[in-house]
Design a protein around this motif. Structure first.
Motif, mmCIF file in Angstrom:
data_model
loop_
_atom_site.group_PDB
_atom_site.id
_atom_site.type_symbol
_atom_site.label_atom_id
_atom_site.label_comp_id
_atom_site.label_asym_id
_atom_site.label_seq_id
_atom_site.Cartn_x
_atom_site.Cartn_y
_atom_site.Cartn_z
ATOM 1 N N UNK A 276 0.826 -1.202 0.000
ATOM 2 C CA UNK A 276 0.000 0.000 0.000
ATOM 3 C C UNK A 276 0.860 1.251 0.000
ATOM 4 N N UNK A 277 0.313 2.327 -0.574
ATOM 5 C CA UNK A 277 0.991 3.622 -0.546
ATOM 6 C C UNK A 277 0.864 4.233 0.853
ATOM 7 N N UNK A 278 1.698 5.209 1.205
ATOM 8 C CA UNK A 278 1.620 5.810 2.547
ATOM 9 C C UNK A 278 0.264 6.446 2.864
ATOM 10 N N UNK A 279 -0.474 6.882 1.847
ATOM 11 C CA UNK A 279 -1.783 7.510 2.058
ATOM 12 C C UNK A 279 -2.943 6.531 1.963
ATOM 13 N N UNK A 280 -2.643 5.266 1.930
ATOM 14 C CA UNK A 280 -3.665 4.224 1.760
ATOM 15 C C UNK A 280 -4.808 4.380 2.763
#
Length: 403
Positions: free
Chosen positions: A150-154
């Motif tokens: 997942x991306x950090x802003x998930x």
């Protein structure tokens, strides 16, 4: 040349052309989705809102390829208040040392680990989640597969989507990420990125609201109102069942504006075929008509078949060449959109489509699959509603096992 063969070749060419249009449209929609994601990231960067606490449930089974990398992407979320609950069903599970290394690396992240062998029904993942659920502290529950990167802003994107009016469930798109970049893994990722993802984008554009089980986020009250995790444990396709239950409440299933990646870690072609066959047979039992219609996503299969029917006709060869070029163009667009180049798979697009066609045939004719060292049968189980679900029955003993 006999007229029936010309008609058959013309039909295959038409299906191939439709598949080309679907692939290009799906790739264009995904590229637009990624642009929306970047805009949403910028909006989050400028936001100073308060964020509700979240519990992330991560059911695990053994140490998988890139497991530490995938789990670390949850530890490093840019989110102010979240808890991670891991669950295994064996004290000797090889995923436990991975969790321990990450806990030491990120000591400020609240983590709970549940080790409980209790079985609750056929679905092993949901049974594991039932064992874990008591450790969940917060009202927003995010169920995320072990192999999701997942991306950090998930979490911020998931929570923002869940707060939209009328939304009862949030899911995420996912692309395939080869664990080691081998040819087999690239072929496996090709099926997800070049076939599955464009199909998902088109179905969403046409109004379908499917739950993609890699991420399932909902409020605790919503989960309890539909009967809790107990309502899912008898269904192998727990994501499809959860989606049906949410839609039955008149609520929407939203896709968060964030692309996740799932690890493609098969080491051999036989492992990949077994995985895809298990997936195909499950989907075929849940949505047989939709699964059959998904054959349109194999334009090169249909173009080659047209050539086989009319090998001496110039237009069948022209259609084959055009289809390969369109398929290659669409695949390159998808590679850029998913940030996951698959160079070894591009020359093998014809082989990939024929392999997928063979998987569909195998899915239609059989019910036996190998799953985590067991031979199991998939059987459709009738429900009071018009929809259906699947369950596993193991061998001659007919004892239900968890997926």
């Amino acid at each position: 040349m006999p007229l029936p063969l010309t008609i058959a070749a013309g039909f295959c060419a038409l299906v191939s052309a439709a598949g080309n249009l679907q692939a290009l449209a799906g790739a264009t929609l995904l590229a637009r989705f990624r642009r929306t994601e970047r805009s949403a990231d910028e909006a989050l960067r400028l936001s100073d809102r308060a964020w509700p606490a979240v519990t992330v449930l991560k059911p695990l089974h053994e140490n998988e390829p890139l497991l530490e990398n995938a789990l670390e992407s949850v530890f490093t979320q840019d989110y102010p208040d979240f808890q991670i609950v891991f669950g295994v069903q064996n004290a000797e599970d090889t995923a436990l040392p991975v969790i321990e290394r990450l806990r030491k690396r990120y000591p400020r992240v609240p983590v709970s680990v549940v080790i409980n062998p209790q079985e609750h029904g056929p679905n092993r993942k949901v049974g594991n989640l039932m064992n874990m659920y008591g450790e969940a502290r917060h009202d927003i529950i995010v169920i995320s597969d072990s192999d999701i990167h997942a991306s950090p802003n998930y979490l911020r994107h998931v929570v923002t989507s869940l707060e939209e009016a009328g939304t009862g469930l949030v899911t995420t798109l996912y692309a395939g990420r080869p664990a080691a970049g081998t040819l087999v893994q690239q072929i496996g990722a090709c099926q997800i990125n070049h076939n599955f993802l464009p199909g998902v984008m088109m179905s969403r554009f046409l109004g379908r609201q499917d739950c993609l089980g890699a991420t399932m986020a909902l409020r605790r009250q919503t989960l309890e109102d539909i009967g809790g995790l107990e309502a899912l444990v008898d269904h192998v396709a727990d994501d499809a069942e959860l989606g049906q239950l949410i839609r039955a409440r008149g609520e929407n299933i939203s896709i968060a504006p964030t692309l996740t990646h799932t690890t493609v870690g098969e080491h051999s072609l036989s492992d990949l075929l077994a995985h895809e066959l298990r997936w195909g047979r499950t989907v075929k039992n849940v949505a047989p008509v939709g699964y059959g219609l998904s054959a349109i996503q194999l334009p090169l299969f249909w173009a080659v078949t047209a050539v086989l029917f009319r090998p001496n006709a110039w237009w069948t060869w022209f259609m084959l060449l055009l289809t390969w070029l369109v398929r290659a163009l669409g695949s390159r667009i998808m590679d850029r959109a998913t940030e996951c180049p698959l160079p070894a798979a591009i020359p093998l697009l014809i082989a990939r489509d024929w392999l997928s066609a063979a998987i569909m045939v195998g899915s239609a004719r059989g019910s036996r699959v190998a799953w985590r060292g067991r031979t199991v049968h998939i059987a459709r189980r009738k429900r009071n509603s018009a929809s259906c679900a699947t369950s596993f029955q193991a061998g001659a003993t007919h004892r239900s096992v968890r997926s």
